[in-house]
Design an enzyme around this catalytic site. Structure first.
Site, mmCIF file in Angstrom:
data_model
loop_
_atom_site.group_PDB
_atom_site.id
_atom_site.type_symbol
_atom_site.label_atom_id
_atom_site.label_comp_id
_atom_site.label_asym_id
_atom_site.label_seq_id
_atom_site.Cartn_x
_atom_site.Cartn_y
_atom_site.Cartn_z
ATOM 1 N N THR A 172 0.814 -1.201 0.000
ATOM 2 C CA THR A 172 0.000 0.000 0.000
ATOM 3 C C THR A 172 0.858 1.264 0.000
ATOM 4 O O THR A 172 1.967 1.246 0.527
ATOM 5 C CB THR A 172 -0.819 -0.051 1.313
ATOM 6 O OG1 THR A 172 -1.557 -1.263 1.314
ATOM 7 C CG2 THR A 172 -1.746 1.120 1.456
ATOM 8 N N ARG A 200 -12.761 -8.654 -2.002
ATOM 9 C CA ARG A 200 -12.135 -8.445 -0.689
ATOM 10 C C ARG A 200 -11.707 -6.989 -0.553
ATOM 11 O O ARG A 200 -11.093 -6.415 -1.443
ATOM 12 C CB ARG A 200 -10.918 -9.361 -0.535
ATOM 13 C CG ARG A 200 -10.159 -9.193 0.800
ATOM 14 C CD ARG A 200 -8.997 -8.234 0.687
ATOM 15 N NE ARG A 200 -8.218 -8.143 1.936
ATOM 16 C CZ ARG A 200 -7.242 -7.278 2.154
ATOM 17 N NH1 ARG A 200 -6.895 -6.420 1.226
ATOM 18 N NH2 ARG A 200 -6.596 -7.269 3.298
ATOM 19 N N VAL A 201 -12.054 -6.397 0.569
ATOM 20 C CA VAL A 201 -11.654 -5.016 0.853
ATOM 21 C C VAL A 201 -10.892 -5.002 2.174
ATOM 22 O O VAL A 201 -11.352 -5.569 3.165
ATOM 23 C CB VAL A 201 -12.888 -4.093 0.940
ATOM 24 C CG1 VAL A 201 -12.479 -2.687 1.357
ATOM 25 C CG2 VAL A 201 -13.623 -4.052 -0.399
ATOM 26 N N ASP A 203 -8.107 -2.576 4.853
ATOM 27 C CA ASP A 203 -8.242 -1.388 5.700
ATOM 28 C C ASP A 203 -8.107 -0.064 4.955
ATOM 29 O O ASP A 203 -8.554 0.974 5.437
ATOM 30 C CB ASP A 203 -7.204 -1.435 6.830
ATOM 31 C CG ASP A 203 -5.775 -1.380 6.300
ATOM 32 O OD1 ASP A 203 -5.472 -2.125 5.346
ATOM 33 O OD2 ASP A 203 -4.958 -0.609 6.818
ATOM 34 N N GLY A 224 -0.311 -2.805 5.837
ATOM 35 C CA GLY A 224 -0.054 -4.096 6.477
ATOM 36 C C GLY A 224 -1.203 -5.052 6.277
ATOM 37 O O GLY A 224 -1.964 -4.944 5.312
ATOM 38 N N GLY A 226 -4.461 -5.974 6.404
ATOM 39 C CA GLY A 226 -5.644 -5.137 6.522
ATOM 40 C C GLY A 226 -6.701 -5.589 7.503
ATOM 41 O O GLY A 226 -7.310 -4.767 8.200
#
Length: 303
Positions: A172, A200-201, A203, A224, A226
């Site tokens: 990220t 999939r989602v 953080d 990291g 999530g």
């Protein structure tokens, strides 16, 4: 009221970075330095922290070096689904998008969500329809094609078949900034995890988990695993400890990341407080990171 302190910090993800060659390290550090210098100029000339973080993150989205925008990793179905969020600490204005497939700069679209709608989070087809309606740059899926990332996905599937997990070496991206008016902003963008399930989602687009900005306290962008960052509301937790426990930025941010390590949750974060102090804790082999403020010189590092 004008604040005399200002600055910006960025990250390009935390993770298994031990195999980067000297040349790869140099290229990444050069990109960080260039982006930080230009973003800092926005702040130095009186620009807003919101513009600075959007600029920095969109620069990383345009680069194949990072797992965001153009460099996004593949889902289990060999597609890319990208997430991003941005937050302004003045009124806690925030915007986010998730599971978008054809948006060149998800972070720019995230900003448009709070500026042009009454919402905070738009996903998938709805986010893409909104992007089209406001003229945000849409690209063909081939723009995101990466032979290297595709090989990585197939390798990951083989490893899973052999009961081994593969961790992403690139992660990220994010930025946090404080401007001369004392406004704090944060932004985060990602392609997610290699071989993630469709839909999939993590953080990144969740305000409070991947991104948080609160004037007079701090701004945070995290990177990291999530699912853990959502459970523990990591980005907001850093600011909460400063606000209610009277901790320093260093105490709070390093404490949160240390506690994640205790439950085998890997990752890191960047944070800036109201005095332009910067913290960049991580519990992985490395985290691509850098900062520059009116009080501290340009600094970039990976390990």
């Amino acid at each position: 009221m004008s604040s005399q302190n200002f600055g910006i910090a960025v990250h390009g993800g935390a993770g298994v970075l031990s195999n980067l060659t000297k040349e790869q390290q140099y290229i990444i550090e050069q990109k960080l330095s260039e982006t930080l210098t230009l973003a800092y100029d926005i702040l130095k000339t009186g620009g807003s922290s919101l513009d600075a973080v959007e600029f920095a993150v969109s620069e990383f989205e345009d680069s194949p070096l990072f797992n965001a925008g153009r460099g996004s990793v593949y889902t289990s179905e060999e597609t890319q689904e990208m997430d991003a969020s941005i937050m302004h600490g003045l009124n806690r204005d925030a915007g986010a998008v998730a599971s978008v497939k054809n948006i060149k700069n998800p972070v720019k679209l995230a900003r448009k969500v709070f500026e042009h709608t009454e919402h905070i989070l738009l996903v998938a087809d709805g986010a893409e329809s909104f992007a089209q309606s406001i003229g945000e740059t849409i690209v063909d899926p081939s723009y995101f094609h990466s032979k290297k990332n595709l090989q990585r996905l197939r390798k990951a599937k083989n490893k899973i078949a052999e009961n081994h997990l593969i961790q992403d070496k690139i992660g990220t991206v994010g930025a946090v900034a404080l401007d001369k008016d004392g406004n704090i902003s944060a932004a985060t963008s990602t392609g997610g995890m290699t071989n993630k399930m469709l839909g999939r989602v993590g953080d990144t687009p969740i305000i409070g988990s991947g991104t948080w900005a609160q004037n007079k306290i701090c701004g945070v962008s995290s990177t990291g695993h999530g699912e853990f960052f959502i459970k523990f509301q990591v980005a907001k937790e850093v600011c909460t400890r400063i606000e209610y426990l009277n901790q320093s930025l260093q105490e709070s941010s390093y404490g949160v990341i240390e506690e994640l390590k205790d439950i085998n949750a890997s990752g890191g974060l960047i944070a800036i407080d109201k005095d332009a102090n910067v913290a960049t804790p991580f519990n992985t082999d490395g985290m691509i990171r850098g900062s520059i403020t009116n009080k501290s010189e340009l600094n970039v590092a990976i390990y």
